[in-house]
Design an enzyme around this catalytic site. Structure first.
Site, PDB file in Angstrom:
ATOM      1  N   GLY A  73     -13.355  22.759-127.297  1.00  0.00           N
ATOM      2  CA  GLY A  73     -14.095  23.726-126.498  1.00  0.00           C
ATOM      3  C   GLY A  73     -15.508  23.984-126.968  1.00  0.00           C
ATOM      4  O   GLY A  73     -16.285  24.635-126.277  1.00  0.00           O
ATOM      5  N   CYS A  82       0.583  19.589 -96.963  1.00  0.00           N
ATOM      6  CA  CYS A  82      -0.306  18.506 -96.536  1.00  0.00           C
ATOM      7  C   CYS A  82       0.189  17.966 -95.195  1.00  0.00           C
ATOM      8  O   CYS A  82       1.358  17.635 -95.045  1.00  0.00           O
ATOM      9  CB  CYS A  82      -0.312  17.391 -97.584  1.00  0.00           C
ATOM     10  SG  CYS A  82      -1.144  15.880 -97.020  1.00  0.00           S
ATOM     11  N   CYS A 107       1.383  14.084 -95.876  1.00  0.00           N
ATOM     12  CA  CYS A 107       2.553  13.703 -96.679  1.00  0.00           C
ATOM     13  C   CYS A 107       3.518  14.851 -96.909  1.00  0.00           C
ATOM     14  O   CYS A 107       4.552  14.691 -97.529  1.00  0.00           O
ATOM     15  CB  CYS A 107       2.104  13.126 -98.025  1.00  0.00           C
ATOM     16  SG  CYS A 107       1.555  14.414 -99.182  1.00  0.00           S
ATOM     17  N   CYS A 146      -4.112  16.357 -98.562  1.00  0.00           N
ATOM     18  CA  CYS A 146      -4.256  16.285-100.022  1.00  0.00           C
ATOM     19  C   CYS A 146      -5.651  15.826-100.393  1.00  0.00           C
ATOM     20  O   CYS A 146      -6.156  14.831 -99.888  1.00  0.00           O
ATOM     21  CB  CYS A 146      -3.306  15.242-100.617  1.00  0.00           C
ATOM     22  SG  CYS A 146      -1.594  15.711-100.657  1.00  0.00           S
ATOM     23  N   CYS A 182      -1.457  11.392-102.333  1.00  0.00           N
ATOM     24  CA  CYS A 182      -1.019  11.423-100.940  1.00  0.00           C
ATOM     25  C   CYS A 182      -0.515  10.054-100.510  1.00  0.00           C
ATOM     26  O   CYS A 182       0.554   9.924 -99.904  1.00  0.00           O
ATOM     27  CB  CYS A 182      -2.189  11.860-100.054  1.00  0.00           C
ATOM     28  SG  CYS A 182      -1.703  12.496 -98.447  1.00  0.00           S
TER      29      CYS A 182
END
Lengths: 293, 364, 256
Positions: A29, A237, A240, A262, A268
């Site tokens: 970080g 979605c 899908c 997606c 997807c």
């Protein structure tokens, strides 16, 4: 492109970048300054990510490049071609097949493995930048762990809007020490950052590299009584049927009809190949066949 | 009907093909040669070399041709090329005192050894479009005189002899390289000067202008502006001594600025410095003014809060390649983040409207 | 009882000019020290040296840390000093704008120090902020307003709340009533007196106004031209000034 070294950068530069990466992994970080090179694509087009990938790639790697979660967005195409030309590595659209994935603004839906590296493109690495414009001051705040200003901002959001008003580039605390900007991924993706793969973040114009080693503790900032929510559009979605993936909203016609798909195109496509079907998939595939013809 | 957006690769290839066509323009018009650009647009070439941080007029001319005249795009090409070049070492500092000056003027003295030499300047032209240039004809013969042989010492040397101006302190230290190390603040003067010489001319000009208008005014006089060629020498390890590896054209500007001192400390003039590749006067003078403004702290002056005094502001925003990159990147897709904002704003609106409706119901 | 603060031989020069010279005193827990003098006396320079805003040229400022050790805050590292100013120390500026975040709500201003030391419950932070606003006589309805909408007196009271919310042990105040109306001043002084007693605070207050020290300070230091010319218990010094300058100061206060 035979006049260029493998993956474009010279070995000295790669060495310098790798040192920065190692430092970043050792201090999760923490933003490590590095001497960003001018690349053949503009700052803002992912030069930080490209430099990190260039320093990371070996000839045996398989590279995937996505932008907004898709392999076929113009900039992803451009970067993939760049590495095909300068590194000659295999490329793929399948997340599971890739050993190095360079991404802009999304984390793939599929869980990543210990043998994979995720490289993020970062515009503004400093999470405090829009609260405190001075770099001298923000570096001091990080070194002294003075993050009160960040929490004040979250407090103000709740006082004003009733909720934390940050939806992407949502700040996180890493291993209980550094506050970090995860790059402009939607907050929906934040929980994924606790993963098995190595995560590297490159900011070319701002000259910073930071990193998360595998299984790093990454906590999105919040209040106990206003906990972080990884939210997305409340919709499956339409292609899908996935309930758990981040969705793009597509406007269909003048009447404002819309469809949700997606954002992760490989996810997807894999689901559809496995037989999953969404509400509008039938109509959409017919239209696809028309265009392909 | 929803069709997934595909064909990004083909779109890019087509875009590049069209770009090529536009660059060439009307085929009935003769193609520009790199030599023509180098010779006849030399001031553009100078700017590209200066901000690209690479002295090579032919390459700069090529970049300008490839970039269709977009200067920042040309500078970008040069910078990217520069990144790939191997480094053999560093030259010795150039001795601008030995410059063969094509142009040398001073605003501080009416005359000085070396003279006031106007050189090829626009300064006293009347800005009237010259339509004779539309017809491509033979250049008229220019009368030639004797080449100047006299030495041209720096004006500041004369002020120095009387002790009137602060001397620049000679240092053996090797200056940091802005292109090899990340910029970290506070920066020192060498790094600031590097950033300014390769900074965007427009930006540095505006910053300099602001100091003249009172945003940290420092009473700049152009002590000297000189333009000409200097030899570049480098010590070759295999030889064990320095040889001349070439010569470059430079513009050097030294300003004489607000004096400092007190009743007990004898006052001296202070200095600003500008040095740029090629004939780049506007840039060199601007650089000297901004250099001086940024020196407020080491000269013990007040921070008046002027933008030109703010080292972080000036250095972080002077590089036009960084600036245009970040600016233009907002053209790239950002729809994923926009989607999150849509979700958030919809949610907040829902909650805000829920909070107001009960009152309405009560009123009805 | 050991002193909370030991100031030894503090001097600060501006070139040849004396800012303050050879200042020595001890401050005990719960004690309020007033420093008075006209402008140019060196009192603000001294306060800034003590609070770590200026580096003194000589001397030490020893503070009793929570573990009981006496540490010299002049030579302390910056991280440690900044930590001190967020926890055990507080500084009330003459101009509230210097001590507040003007683009943050009143609640956010008060809550910041709590959040800086780890508070993570919005409701609790807000409740504590509202409670403190109440203690400094700012209505709960103002909790989400920005200080730009407050009167001068209110801004000053907000600044005090923001500083005291984490229970510091030592408060520095620089002309806390400067620039406020007389009636507003009186109200502020009353408030300060109450809070200081309630919380057992130690304080060092710089002011040119003798009424302020009469009301708030246990002890007094009189400064002139950078030097301390007289010190003692407030009432003693004000009622029976020994030094000629103190006599002048006391006599020139308008008797209303």
């Amino acid at each position: 492109m035979s006049d260029y070294n493998f993956a474009y950068l010279d070995e000295q530069t790669k060495r310098m970048i790798r040192r920065a990466i190692l430092k970043g992994l050792a201090i999760p970080g923490y933003q490590v300054p590095f001497a960003s090179r001018e690349m053949p694509m503009p700052y803002g087009w992912g030069t930080g990510g490209v430099q990190v990938s260039a320093a990371t790639l070996t000839p045996a790697d398989t590279l995937k490049v996505i932008d907004q979660g898709a392999d076929d967005t113009t900039n992803a195409v451009s970067i993939r071609k760049f590495f095909e030309k300068t590194a000659g590595v295999d490329t793929t659209e399948e997340t599971a097949q890739a050993s190095v994935i360079q991404t802009r603004h999304r984390i793939p839906e599929e869980d990543l493995r210990e043998d994979q590296i995720l490289v993020y493109q970062v515009p503004i690495p400093e999470p405090l930048r829009f609260l405190e414009p001075s770099e001298i001051e923000t570096r001091k705040m990080h070194s002294l762990e003075e993050y009160g200003l960040m929490h004040v901002k979250l407090y103000e959001d709740i006082a004003k809007h009733g909720a934390i008003a940050t939806s992407y580039a949502y700040p996180v605390k890493v291993e209980g020490r550094y506050v970090m900007d995860p790059s402009p991924i939607p907050k929906f993706d934040n929980p994924k950052m606790e993963m098995a793969a190595i995560q590297l973040f490159g900011a070319g114009r701002e000259q910073r590299i930071y990193a998360l080693p595998p299984y790093c503790q990454v906590v999105s900032l919040d209040f106990e009584d206003f906990p972080f929510e990884a939210s997305k559009a409340d919709h499956p979605c339409d292609m899908c049927g996935a309930m758990d993936s981040y969705l793009d909203e597509v406007i269909m016609d003048d009447a404002g009809n819309r469809m949700f798909v997606c954002s992760d195109t490989d996810y997807c496509a894999s689901r559809r190949k496995a037989g999953h079907v969404g509400a509008q998939a039938a109509a959409a595939s017919a239209a696809l066949k028309e265009t392909a013809a | 009907m929803y069709v997934a957006v595909k064909g990004g690769e083909r779109a890019i290839d087509n875009a590049h093909a069209w770009l090529s066509e536009e660059r060439r323009g009307d085929l009935n018009v003769a193609e520009l040669s790199v030599a023509q650009i180098r010779e006849q647009l030399s001031l553009a070439v100078n700017r590209v070399m200066a901000e690209g941080s690479l002295y090579d007029p032919d390459l700069a001319a090529l970049a300008i041709k490839q970039a269709r005249g977009d200067m920042i795009e040309a500078i970008f090409l040069i910078r990217a090329y520069r990144t790939t070049l191997p480094r053999f070492g560093a030259s010795a500092p150039v001795a601008t005192a030995d410059m063969a000056c094509d142009r040398r003027i001073s605003a501080t003295f009416k005359d000085a050894p070396g003279g006031q030499v106007l050189g090829p300047t626009f300064d006293y032209t009347h800005r009237l479009l010259d339509f004779a240039l539309v017809a491509e004809g033979e250049a008229s013969a220019v009368e030639r005189g004797e080449a100047r042989a006299e030495p041209t010492p720096h004006i500041t040397e004369f002020l120095n002899k009387e002790g009137l101006i602060q001397t620049e302190v000679d240092s053996e230290d090797v200056p940091g390289d802005l292109t090899r190390e990340p910029l970290e603040l506070p920066a020192n003067r060498p790094l600031r000067l590097q950033a300014l010489t390769r900074g965007d001319e427009g930006f540095v000009l505006s910053m300099a202008y602001s100091t003249q208008r009172g945003y940290a005014r420092n009473h700049a006089f152009v002590g000297e502006l000189r333009i000409g060629k200097v030899p570049v020498e480098m010590e070759i390890p295999e030889l064990g001594f320095a040889i001349e590896v070439g010569e470059i054209e430079l513009t050097e500007c030294e300003t004489v600025n607000q004096f400092q001192g007190s009743k007990t400390e004898p006052p001296q003039f202070t200095r600003g410095y500008g040095l740029v590749f090629g004939q780049s006067e506007r840039k060199a003078i601007s650089m000297a003014l901004v250099d001086r403004a940024l020196r407020w702290e080491e000269l013990g002056e007040d921070n008046l809060g002027a933008p030109a005094q703010d080292e972080e502001f000036v250095l972080y925003h002077s590089d036009n390649i960084q600036a245009t990159g970040f600016l233009e990147h907002i053209k790239l897709p950002h729809y994923v983040d926009f989607q999150s904002e849509l979700e958030l704003i919809r949610k907040l609106r829902r909650e805000a409207m829920e909070n107001t409706t009960p009152v309405q119901e009560a009123a009805e | 009882m050991t002193p909370l603060l030991k100031v030894e031989n503090i001097s600060k020069f501006y070139g040849h000019r004396i800012g303050c010279k050879d200042v020595n005193f001890d401050l005990y827990p719960g004690e309020v020290m007033g420093i008075v003098g006209e402008s140019g006396s060196g009192k603000s320079t001294l306060l800034n040296c003590l609070a770590g805003h200026l580096d003194p040229d000589t001397g030490e400022v020893l503070f009793e840390m929570r573990d009981g050790a006496m540490r010299d805050t002049v030579t302390m590292s910056e991280p440690e000093r900044r930590m001190l100013s967020r926890t055990d120390w507080a500084f009330v500026h003459q101009h509230a704008r210097d001590g507040l975040r003007m683009n943050v709500s009143a609640g956010g201003n008060v809550g910041e120090r709590l959040m800086a030391v780890g508070a993570r419950h919005y409701g609790n932070i807000r409740e504590e902020a509202v409670d403190w606003l109440g203690r400094v006589e700012i209505s709960e309805t103002r909790v989400d307003d920005r200080p730009t909408l407050f009167s001068g007196g209110m801004q000053q009271r907000l600044q005090i709340a923001r500083n005291l919310v984490t229970g510091p042990r030592l408060v520095f105040m620089d002309e806390p009533t400067g620039g406020l109306d007389v009636s507003v001043q009186a109200r502020l002084l009353d408030l300060l007196r109450g809070l200081v007693r309630e919380m057992g605070l130690s304080a060092i207050i710089v002011t040119h106004d003798l009424a302020v020290v009469r009301l708030l300070a246990d002890r007094l230091m009189v400064m002139k031209d950078g030097y301390v010319v007289e010190t003692g218990l407030t009432d003693q010094v004000l009622d029976d000034p020994q030094h000629a300058y103190t006599q002048l100061l006391v006599s020139s206060v308008l008797q209303v």
